[in-house]
Design a protein around this motif. Sequence first.
Motif, short mmCIF file in Angstrom:
data_model
loop_
_atom_site.label_atom_id
_atom_site.label_comp_id
_atom_site.label_asym_id
_atom_site.label_seq_id
_atom_site.Cartn_x
_atom_site.Cartn_y
_atom_site.Cartn_z
N GLY A 214 0.92 -1.10 -0.08
CA GLY A 214 0.11 -0.01 -0.13
C GLY A 214 0.97 1.31 -0.10
O GLY A 214 2.07 1.23 0.73
N SER A 215 0.59 2.26 -1.03
CA SER A 215 1.53 3.14 -1.16
C SER A 215 0.72 4.53 -1.04
O SER A 215 -0.22 4.62 -1.60
N SER A 216 1.28 5.63 -0.16
CA SER A 216 0.50 6.84 0.06
C SER A 216 1.27 8.11 -1.40
O SER A 216 0.84 9.12 -1.40
N TYR A 217 2.47 7.49 -1.77
CA TYR A 217 3.07 8.46 -2.56
C TYR A 217 2.88 7.86 -4.15
O TYR A 217 3.33 8.41 -4.72
N GLY A 218 2.60 6.54 -4.32
CA GLY A 218 2.42 6.20 -5.74
C GLY A 218 1.21 5.08 -5.73
O GLY A 218 0.62 5.09 -4.69
N ASP A 219 1.22 4.55 -6.96
CA ASP A 219 0.07 3.43 -6.97
C ASP A 219 0.27 2.49 -5.94
O ASP A 219 1.42 1.86 -5.75
N SER A 220 -0.64 1.86 -5.35
CA SER A 220 -0.41 0.69 -4.36
C SER A 220 -0.40 -0.58 -5.46
O SER A 220 -0.90 -0.56 -6.67
N GLN A 221 0.24 -1.65 -5.04
CA GLN A 221 0.25 -2.98 -5.88
C GLN A 221 0.26 -4.09 -5.27
O GLN A 221 0.37 -4.18 -4.02
N LEU A 222 -0.21 -4.80 -5.93
CA LEU A 222 -0.21 -6.39 -5.53
C LEU A 222 1.16 -7.21 -6.38
O LEU A 222 1.01 -7.08 -7.39
N ILE A 223 2.01 -7.65 -5.56
CA ILE A 223 3.05 -8.23 -6.23
C ILE A 223 3.24 -9.76 -5.66
O ILE A 223 2.68 -10.35 -4.83
N LYS A 224 4.15 -10.21 -6.60
CA LYS A 224 4.52 -11.75 -6.36
C LYS A 224 5.93 -11.71 -6.14
O LYS A 224 6.73 -11.19 -7.14
N LEU A 225 6.62 -12.52 -4.98
CA LEU A 225 7.90 -12.73 -4.96
C LEU A 225 8.29 -13.99 -5.56
O LEU A 225 7.79 -15.22 -5.11
N ASN A 226 9.09 -13.87 -6.51
CA ASN A 226 9.50 -15.14 -7.42
C ASN A 226 10.67 -15.80 -6.66
O ASN A 226 11.61 -15.09 -6.05
N LEU A 227 11.09 -17.10 -7.01
CA LEU A 227 12.26 -17.63 -6.36
C LEU A 227 13.42 -17.48 -7.21
O LEU A 227 14.77 -17.32 -6.62
N GLN A 228 13.37 -17.20 -8.60
CA GLN A 228 14.33 -17.05 -9.36
C GLN A 228 14.39 -15.30 -9.93
O GLN A 228 13.38 -14.70 -10.28
N PRO A 229 15.49 -14.68 -9.89
CA PRO A 229 15.26 -13.09 -10.47
C PRO A 229 14.93 -13.23 -11.82
O PRO A 229 15.56 -14.06 -12.71
#
Length: 985
Positions: A214-229
């Motif tokens: 949740g961000s008050s300075y930009g767009d809030s995001q739903l993110i996924k953390l991947n095992l590989q970069p």
Amino acid sequence: MGDVSDRIGRPTDNGQIGIIDPDCRLIGLHLYDGLFKVIPIDSKGQLKEAFNIRLEELQVLDIKFLYGCSKPTIAVLFQDNRDARHVKTYEVLLKEKDFADGPWVQNNLDNGAGLLIPVPLPLGGVIIIGEQTIVYYNGFVFKAISIQPAITRAYGRVDADGSRYLLSDLTGMLHLLVITHEKDRVTGLKVERLGETSAASTISYLDNAVVYVGSSYGDSQLIKLNLQPDSKGSYVEVLESFVNLGPIVDFCVVDLERQGQGQVVTCSGAFKDGTLRIVRNGIGINEQASAELPGIKGMWSLRASSKDVYDTFLVVTFISETRILAINAEDELEETEIEGFDSDAQTLFCQNVLHDQLIQVTASSLRLVDAISRRQLNEWRAPPGLSINVAAASSSQVLLATGGGHLVYIEIGQRELIEVKHVKLEYEISCLDINPVGEDPDRSYLAVVGMWTDITARIFSLPNLELLTKHSLGGEIIPRSVLFCTFEGIPYLLCALGDGHLFNFILDVNTGQLSDRKKVSLGTQPITLRTFRSKNATHVFAASDRPTVIYSSNRKLLYSNVNLKEVNYMCPFNSASFPDSLAIGKEGELTIGTIDDIQKLHIRTVPLNEHARRIAHQEATRTFAICSAKYIPTVEDMETHFVRLLDDQTFENIASFQLDAYENGCSIISCSFTDDNNVYYCVGTGYAIPEESEPNKGRILVFLVEDGKLQLVAEKETKGAVYNLNAFNGKLLAAINHKIHLYKWTLRDDGTRELQSECGHHGHILALFVQSRGDFIVMGDLMKSISLLIYKPEEGAIEECARDYNANWMSAVEILDDDIYLGAENSFNLFTVRKNSDAATDEERSKLEVVGEYHLGEFVNRFRHGSLVMRLPDSETSQIPTVIFGTVNGVIGVIASLPQEQYMFLHKLQQNLVKVIKGVGGLSHEQWRSFSNERKTVDAKNFLDGDLIESFLDLSRSRMEEISTAMSVPVEELCKRVEELTRLH
């Protein structure tokens, strides 16, 4: 429910803190310096009476409850008088209403320590996040780790046992902090960098590596953390973004499309999430493919077989030929053929019909074609000497009109066309429709015909073509397109005229009677109506010079502008490559595009990667100029300030001007001067030297836009920051620290120009906000509310003629009309003041009388005159002036000045609505909306809550009737008046 505010106490500088003991024994609040408020919770979960405990630490940075303590225990992170930072723990004694010393203390932390993370059992203790170190401590074990310099703003716990945390810093970098431990003993800390997100205000780990940022300075995001970069070394994948316009620091209202419809361009976000947002009313079309095709006269999509889900062919017709396009394997449109179609004639209509057949109507005949073999099966030819002018069909019927007013009804069988009925009307037929709106999707029992000469819409029954209804449309403009359609289960007849007006009626399917006639203006050119489906609902596309989508919400028809210039023809084209698309015929080109969600506001984002602070638009050069700050995270954390020039169509940065070190852009306007034809951008700046409490120096820079470059034409040094600039009768009005200055634009002997000070006005604390109208100047002061000044050209002086004697800390001002001025202040209230020009005594005339007060609950940064909607000349609302405001939380709102009669009527409606609609959490509407600051609380007056009034339209019918009875006004009349209001925004 209760009130936790205190009469005494200084509100905390570092924001309010509210925390709950992990064992749910009490709630702790830090609201005022030196006080910790406790709300005990009993075993049944009921809240008991609150009390305050004195807290020695005055500069508190963070407070958290610790886990696993027999008595509720807090850890306090604070700064002492020597700017050193420490953590202290206290036990809360509920019976004694006091603190006892807690289990441990940790002194002399990293100077940037700003965040505490309590760690749950079995590990316990607390993590202290600093700018250069992270420390774990639980009274026995002390572990520290150094990190890259960063200011951490938010954290989120990943595991229930608290061994992993996500941390986000000001630059939006996401890190994973791991506590390494053996059994219950902590052995160390590790930090890993994951990737970049919006600068987070909150982080919530949901599950399965999915995180909400949740961000008050930009767009809030739903993110996924991947095992590989990924290729850039980031483990973060953004699944979805949620638009946030906040904080809106400044904005302007412009008509970029020149269609008479305003758009708001905001300076949003902060730091690297700084953006410009273009907010407009209407529906966006996202272009997928386009081709140059001049002279389009009509378009239809066809399926290759009735069993197909997707459309295969797009039939495009011209004056003397018809072309058939299809999507090939490369997702490109290419020409193909349907043998049975007449390709050397203009098509008037074509469609898939029963028994896997197609029909094509041209001026000379109606052809029936097999969809599989694509060969002609049958043909009905127009009688000799007559040509077919218009046609419509359902899956099993065709209705044709030929010259001379002949109306022919034909039924479609297997491989055959059967002429069932033929009538001659007294006038020529201009348009017709037989779209089924009853139970049977393949068959219509009604036909609507638009007539020349007597300008009527007539409804006939099918199959026998008996006249059921004749409705005169009035005026002299003929109907050009008629359409039966069903919205939310209600059948309507839409009838569009050649001058851009549209009538809608509710249709009785059984008798053909029309009721509830309404008229709107959608443009100035003839309109063609077509239905299309989006998200499983039927909508109507009105193609004209101002294309519009007509849709229904809460059983009322709404009109949304489409973000395209003129559209001549449209048809739905739902192909496998471009599902749910529309084919759009514009002047000279064919476009295939998908339609955005049908919603009122559309927001386009222009990323800047820097913080836009001020914005101005210049119509003459079709540009925007912005004052922006680029934040470069180095040891010094320097900000570099720029004036940037952007193209107002593409938003590309076409020129930049860098300001001096420590120089901030404070204000910007586009203006012209007396005796000079050029239009200039004027920029006011201030030097924010770290040692100075208030800027002692600034500049006014005058730029001319030439060949897409910013030419600095003149500069003027000032003795302070130029907080505001106004174009003022061909001169320039500037607010500089505590003075108002007027500059004139003079010609030097050498032909160059300069700003020359003409006169000024002193006696303010900080003149931050200035608006002018004629010779009057309305000024908002940092602390001294609103003053009204007047410029006297004969004497060459500015004098104060009246002021508001209340102490309001202003955040924005605007002039509503000659006598009434609007202000916003820092306790989230709005108020209006009136000039008493006809008062009897000088003393009364020198006072601005407060006439309206209202609690908005939002911090307003800017007011601007304007509107986000088309002002349609025939609607009552077109005469109501509106002001748009933008707030820190990213809210865009509209304030409309209502006539007295309408205000009284709506005020009575609001009073009745409050009795029926209960506030969230049982809070009273009157209490929430009452004007409230540190000195006083008074009931709201002369302001209405538009959101509350519009919620009338969402009430159930029985609730509406309850209010209608109390008001003694019919429900229909109430709906109509509230609907009119919704057209204001």
